[in-house]
Design an enzyme around this catalytic site. Structure first.
Site, PDB file in Angstrom:
ATOM      1  N   TYR A  18      -3.855   1.474  55.914  1.00 45.16           N
ATOM      2  CA  TYR A  18      -2.889   0.397  55.663  1.00 45.16           C
ATOM      3  C   TYR A  18      -1.536   0.650  56.340  1.00 45.16           C
ATOM      4  O   TYR A  18      -0.986  -0.222  57.004  1.00 45.16           O
ATOM      5  CB  TYR A  18      -2.688   0.210  54.151  1.00 45.16           C
ATOM      6  CG  TYR A  18      -1.570  -0.730  53.821  1.00 45.16           C
ATOM      7  CD1 TYR A  18      -1.753  -2.099  53.902  1.00 45.16           C
ATOM      8  CD2 TYR A  18      -0.312  -0.255  53.470  1.00 45.16           C
ATOM      9  CE1 TYR A  18      -0.721  -2.970  53.629  1.00 45.16           C
ATOM     10  CE2 TYR A  18       0.732  -1.119  53.194  1.00 45.16           C
ATOM     11  CZ  TYR A  18       0.517  -2.472  53.280  1.00 45.16           C
ATOM     12  OH  TYR A  18       1.554  -3.330  53.022  1.00 45.16           O
TER      13      TYR A  18
ATOM     14  N   ASP B 245      -7.758  -5.785  50.790  1.00 48.71           N
ATOM     15  CA  ASP B 245      -7.323  -7.179  50.650  1.00 48.71           C
ATOM     16  C   ASP B 245      -6.359  -7.572  51.763  1.00 48.71           C
ATOM     17  O   ASP B 245      -6.311  -8.732  52.166  1.00 48.71           O
ATOM     18  CB  ASP B 245      -6.673  -7.390  49.287  1.00 48.71           C
ATOM     19  CG  ASP B 245      -5.612  -6.336  48.993  1.00 48.71           C
ATOM     20  OD1 ASP B 245      -5.986  -5.146  48.926  1.00 48.71           O
ATOM     21  OD2 ASP B 245      -4.434  -6.682  48.860  1.00 48.71           O
TER      22      ASP B 245
ATOM     23  N   LYS C 122     -11.681  -2.789  43.139  1.00 50.43           N
ATOM     24  CA  LYS C 122     -10.483  -3.564  42.791  1.00 50.43           C
ATOM     25  C   LYS C 122     -10.577  -4.954  43.400  1.00 50.43           C
ATOM     26  O   LYS C 122     -10.653  -5.114  44.613  1.00 50.43           O
ATOM     27  CB  LYS C 122      -9.250  -2.847  43.344  1.00 50.43           C
ATOM     28  CG  LYS C 122      -7.986  -3.660  43.246  1.00 50.43           C
ATOM     29  CD  LYS C 122      -6.893  -2.840  42.644  1.00 50.43           C
ATOM     30  CE  LYS C 122      -5.567  -3.532  42.644  1.00 50.43           C
ATOM     31  NZ  LYS C 122      -4.603  -2.896  43.503  1.00 50.43           N
TER      32      LYS C 122
END
Lengths: 277, 524
Positions: free
Chosen positions: B269, B304, B376
Site C-alpha cells: 500500500y 480495498d 476484512k
C-alpha cells in the site's frame, strides 16, 4: 466566468412537490441532544416539531423518533413549506466556453501553442485523496470519459498526493507548465481553502503576472464562485469531467494568447474555428 | 473466527496450489531483500524496545535524535545496537533516553566496537531489547485473559467502526459510545499525512487533520477507555490503528506495547498509494509483521484501495494477487492464519448487470482461498454518490454479501460516505442496517451453495486464472516484483525501486550488522 440567472425559468415560481402541484411538501431528518423514551418522548417530539415550525414547516409531522443512546433522539419530519422558489433569481456559474471533444481540444492546442500543452497536477498539503485528480488526469478517466493523459496534445505531470507548495512551484517551473491542477478533498478546518490560498500566493510570487500558469482547483466542497477570493482562475466542483477541464484550459490559454497579442492572432482563430464547428 | 469447513465453491484446486507456489516465488527475493537491508525505522523500533521514550522540547523524539547522531558517526549499515550499547557500557549514560539527550548535545561519540567489546555490547543489547519483547508478550497474555473474561462478539462478522475527530479526548467518548451501540472493533483513523512523517509524534494529541495522530500515549488512553467499556458491555472491544507509512516498525512496536489488537498493515500500500520507496516498505513491513506476530495482533491488509482507484471488475484479480502476496509475506514473518485480516471490498458499479452476483463471486473466492483467515470486508465508497437513500440500500447489499460469504470483519458503511464525516445518526442508522441483515440472514452462508458450473463459480475461477496470469507476468520481469511495481503492473502507479519517499533511510546491512530485535524475532 459568468454568473447566469435562470433565463429558462424567467418569472416562474415553484414550490416543493410531494404528490400534488404546489403542495410544498418536504422531508428532513435531524438529531437533537434530548433523551427519548418514557416521559421524555413527548418533550422530544415537541422539540422536533418546534424546530420544524421555526424552519417554516407548517404543518409539520414528526413521523419517526428514535433514541440514539441515552442522550440523543433522531427524527424524521414531513411537512409543508410555504416558501416560493423564484427561478429567475437563481444564480449559477455556467460554462462560458465551448465543450470540446478530445480531438477538438488536441487540434485547438496544436494551433494555439504549436507544441503540447503541459499540465501539472497534484493534491497539495496533507491531502492524500488522489481520487479527484486521478479521475481528471489518469487515462482511465471518469464517468466514461478518458482523462487528460489520453489527449495527444497534453503532457500530464501527475505529482500525486501530499505535495508541498514549494515542490509544486518548482516542478511547474521545471516543466514550463501551462496549467496547474490542484485537487483538494479534505476540508477539515477549511484546509482546502487555506491550501489553495497558499498555493496561489506562491505562484503570484514566483511568476510575473503575465507568465503565470493557469491555476485550476477542484474538489467536492468548493464554491465555484470563490475564484477571486482564492486567487485562482477557475474552480471546479463535484461532477466535473476531464473534458470540462480540457475545454476550459484551451479556452483560458486562448484568451491569454489573445490578450498578449492584442489583435486577433492564431489563438483566436483557433478558438473560432473550434467554436464554429 | 473459525474455519468455514466444507467447500462451497468449486475452485480449480490445481490453480489454487499453483497460485500459492507462484506467490512464494514472487515473495522469495523480496524477503531476501528485507533480510539484507535495514532502515532508520527498524533501528528506532529496536531502540524503543530497549526502552527509549520521550521527545525533545521541539517534539522530535529522542529516539530520532539518538539515531541521527549514531548514523552520522558510524553509518546505519552496522545497525545502531552495537554502537549504542557500547556507549552505555562505556558509562556514557545510565539509560537510552539520557544517552540520546547527551548525544543530541554533542557530548557522545559513537563507534562500532570489536572483539570482546562487541560481544559485551551484543549481550547487553539482547538483554534489554529482549525485555521489551517480553513486555509485548505479556500484553498479549493480558489480552487473552481479558478476552476470556469479557468474551468475544456473539455474532460474525465482527462489527468495525471508525472514529476520527483529530482529538484523542473527543475520540474516547465517541469510541465508547460506538462500542455501546454495537461496535466490536474501533479504528482510530490517523491524521492525514502521518504516513509520511519519519518520526512518531509524542504524547496525547488534540490537533489532527481528518484523524488523530498515532502516538504511544494516544494508544494507551484509547485502550484504557475501551477496557472500561469492555467491562461495562461484557465483551472485549478491540482497538485498531495503522502500522503503515514511514514508521511502520515503530508503530507496530508501540501497538504491541500498548495492547492494540489489530493494525492496518499492507505489504504494498505505502509503495503504490503513498509513493514510499519499495525497498524501505518491504524491509519495514517484514519487521513490523514479526512484531505483530509476537504481539498477537491481527493485521488488516489494504486491498480495498486497489478498487477505489481502479475498476472493481477489471482489477478483481489484483486484489487476489495482493491477498496472496500479503499472505505469503505475513506467514514468512511468523503470523498465523487467524491474524490475517486480508482485505477486499464491495466496489463494483451497481449499474453493472449482475453486480451483486459478481460481488458474491469475488467475496467467495477470497473466503475459499483463505478459509482460516478472518477477512476484512470493506463497504462501497466509489459508487456512493451523495444519494443517501441509494447508499443505504447499497450498504444493505454489502452487509448481505458479508453475511452470505462468512466474512470475519465488517467495516460498517455509512450512507453519507462522500458527503460528510459520519454524523451520530449516520452511525446509528448504519448499525441498524447491519443488525437487520445479520439478524435476518446471518446464517445464510450455511445454506448458500452456488452451483459448481454456475455464474458465481465461473466468475470466481476466472478471477483466479487472471491472478495466475498476473503472478506469471510479475515473474517474467528481470527483478520480479520490484520491476513489476516499477512499470505500473499494479494499477497505473509506476514506482521504481530507487524512487519514492524514505529511500535515504535505507542501508544495506554490513557483515558486522547486529540487531537484537531482528535476531530474537527470527527465532521460532
Amino acid at each position: 466566468m459568468t454568473t447566469a440567472t435562470g433565463a429558462a425559468g424567467a418569472g416562474r415560481v415553484v414550490r416543493p412537490y410531494g404528490d400534488t402541484t404546489g403542495d410544498g411538501m418536504v422531508q428532513m431528518s435531524f438529531t437533537l441532544p434530548v433523551p427519548y423514551g418514557g416521559a421524555h418522548s413527548k418533550v422530544a417530539e415537541g422539540a422536533a416539531q418546534q424546530l420544524a415550525h421555526k424552519m417554516g414547516m407548517d404543518p409539520a409531522m414528526v413521523v419517526h423518533a428514535k433514541a440514539m443512546g441515552p442522550d440523543f433522539t433522531f427524527f424524521v419530519v414531513y411537512g409543508r413549506v410555504h416558501h416560493l422558489v423564484e427561478l429567475d433569481k437563481v444564480q449559477v456559474v455556467e460554462r462560458d466556453y465551448p465543450l470540446l471533444s478530445p480531438k477538438e481540444a488536441n487540434l485547438a492546442i496544436r494551433k494555439l501553442l504549436r507544441r503540447r500543452m503541459v499540465v501539472v497536477g497534484a493534491c497539495i498539503g496533507t491531502d492524500a485523496h488522489t481520487v479527484g485528480i486521478d479521475a481528471i488526469l489518469n487515462i482511465k478517466g471518469f464517468a466514461g470519459e478518458k482523462g487528460l493523459e489520453y489527449y495527444r496534445e497534453v503532457r500530464v505531470v501527475n505529482m500525486g498526493a501530499q505535495v508541498s507548495v514549494p515542490q509544486l512551484v518548482a516542478r511547474t517551473q521545471q516543466e514550463k507548465a501551462d496549467a496547474v491542477l490542484i485537487s483538494q478533498v479534505v476540508t477539515q478546518r477549511d484546509a482546502h481553502l487555506l491550501n489553495t490560498r497558499e498555493m496561489s500566493a506562491a505562484f503570484r510570487e514566483a511568476y510575473p503576472a503575465a507568465d503565470r500558469p493557469v491555476l485550476v482547483v477542484g474538489g467536492p466542497r468548493f464554491d465555484e464562485g470563490m475564484t477571486a477570493e482564492l486567487g485562482v482562475d477557475r474552480i471546479f466542483a463535484r461532477g466535473t469531467t476531464p473534458a470540462d477541464v480540457a475545454s476550459y484550459l484551451v479556452h483560458a490559454l486562448a484568451l491569454r494568447r489573445h490578450r498578449h497579442a492584442g489583435a486577433p492572432g492564431p489563438a483566436r482563430s483557433a478558438m473560432e474555428e473550434v467554436a464554429l464547428r | 473466527m473459525s474455519k468455514t469447513g466444507h467447500m462451497k465453491l468449486m475452485l480449480d484446486q490445481a490453480a489454487v496450489r499453483r497460485a500459492r507456489a507462484l506467490s512464494a516465488r514472487v515473495g522469495e527475493p523480496i524477503v531476501r531483500l528485507a533480510q539484507e537491508h535495514t532502515t532508520v525505522s527498524v533501528e528506532r523500533a529496536t531502540l524503543r524496545l530497549g526502552g527509549i521514550t520521550g521527545a525533545d522540547p521541539e517534539g522530535t523524539p529522542w529516539v530520532n535524535r539518538l539515531l541521527d547522531v549514531v548514523r552520522a558517526d558510524v553509518g546505519l549499515e552496522h545497525g545502531v545496537s552495537l554502537p549504542v550499547w557500547h556507549a552505555l557500557l562505556r558509562g556514557e549514560a545510565e539509560d537510552l533516553t539520557t544517552l540520546a539527550q547527551k548525544a543530541a548535545a554533542g557530548s557522545v561519540r559513537f563507534q562500532v566496537p570489536e572483539g570482546r567489546e562487541a560481544t559485551r555490547a551484543r549481550t547487553a543489547a539482547r538483554k534489554q531489547v529482549g525485555a521489551g519483547l517480553r513486555r509485548i508478550a505479556a500484553r498479549r497474555r493480558e489480552r487473552e485473559r481479558l478476552v476470556k473474561r469479557w468474551g468475544d462478539p456473539e455474532q460474525k462478522p465482527w462489527i468495525y467502526l471508525i472514529v476520527a475527530t483529530g482529538d484523542i479526548y473527543e475520540d474516547m467518548p465517541q469510541a465508547q459510545a460506538a462500542a455501546r451501540e454495537g461496535a466490536d472493533i474501533i479504528a482510530v483513523i490517523r491524521s492525514t499525512g502521518q504516513s509520511l512523517l519519519d518520526y512518531v509524534p509524542e504524547g496525547p494529541t488534540r490537533e489532527g487533520f481528518a484523524g488523530t495522530y498515532a502516538t504511544q500515549e494516544n494508544f494507551r488512553l484509547m485502550r484504557a477507555a475501551l477496557d472500561e467499556t469492555s467491562r461495562e458491555v461484557g465483551r472485549y472491544i478491540r482497538l485498531t490503528n495503522y502500522a503503515s507509512g514511514l514508521c511502520m516498525p515503530e508503530i507496530a512496536t508501540l501497538a504491541g506495547l500498548e495492547r492494540l489488537d489489530m493494525m492496518l498493515n499492507d505489504s504494498m500500500y505505502g509503495i503504490l498509494f503513498r509513493d514510499i520507496n519499495p525497498v524501505r516498505t518491504f524491509v519495514d513491513q517484514r519487521f513490523s509483521r514479526q512484531v505483530h506476530a509476537r504481539a498477537g495482533i491481527v493485521i488488516n491488509t489494504g486491498e480495498d484501495n486497489y478498487l477505489t482507484t481502479a475498476d472493481a471488475m477489471d482489477a478483481a484479480h489484483t486484489v487476489t494477487v495482493s491477498q496472496l502476496l500479503n499472505e505469503h509475506f505475513a506467514k514468512e514473518a511468523g503470523l498465523a492464519d487467524w491474524q490475517l485480516g486480508l482485505g477486499h471490498a464491495f466496489e463494483i458499479d451497481p449499474d453493472v448487470p449482475d453486480s451483486f452476483r459478481l460481488e458474491l463471486a469475488h467475496a467467495m473466492l477470497a473466503r475459499q482461498l483463505f478459509p482460516d483467515a478472518p477477512l476484512k470486508w470493506m463497504p462501497p465508497t466509489r459508487h456512493m454518490t451523495g444519494d443517501v437513500f441509494r447508499g443505504y440500500l447499497l450498504n444493505a447489499f454489502f452487509n448481505l454479501a458479508g453475511a452470505m460469504t462468512d466474512q470475519g470483519i465488517l467495516l460498517v458503511g455509512m450512507m453519507t460516505e462522500a458527503v460528510v464525516t459520519p454524523w451520530l445518526s449516520d452511525r446509528d442508522l448504519a448499525l441498524q442496517n447491519v443488525r437487520y441483515v445479520l439478524n435476518a440472514a446471518g446464517g445464510l452462508h450455511e445454506d448458500f451453495r452456488p452451483p459448481p458450473d454456475g455464474f458465481i463459480a465461473q466468475r470466481a475461477n476466472q478471477v483466479l486464472s487472471e491472478s495466475l496470469e498476473l503472478l506469471e507476468q510479475i515473474l517474467d520481469h528481470e527483478r520480479g516484483l520490484l520491476d513489476a511495481i516499477a512499470d505500473g503492473t499494479f494499477g497505473l502507479m509506476r514506482r521504481p525501486a530507487d524512487g519514492g519517499r524514505g529511500l535515504e533511510g535505507v542501508a544495506e546491512r554490513s557483515p558486522t550488522y547486529f540487531n537484537p530485535a531482528s535476531e530474537l524475532l527470527e527465532a521460532p
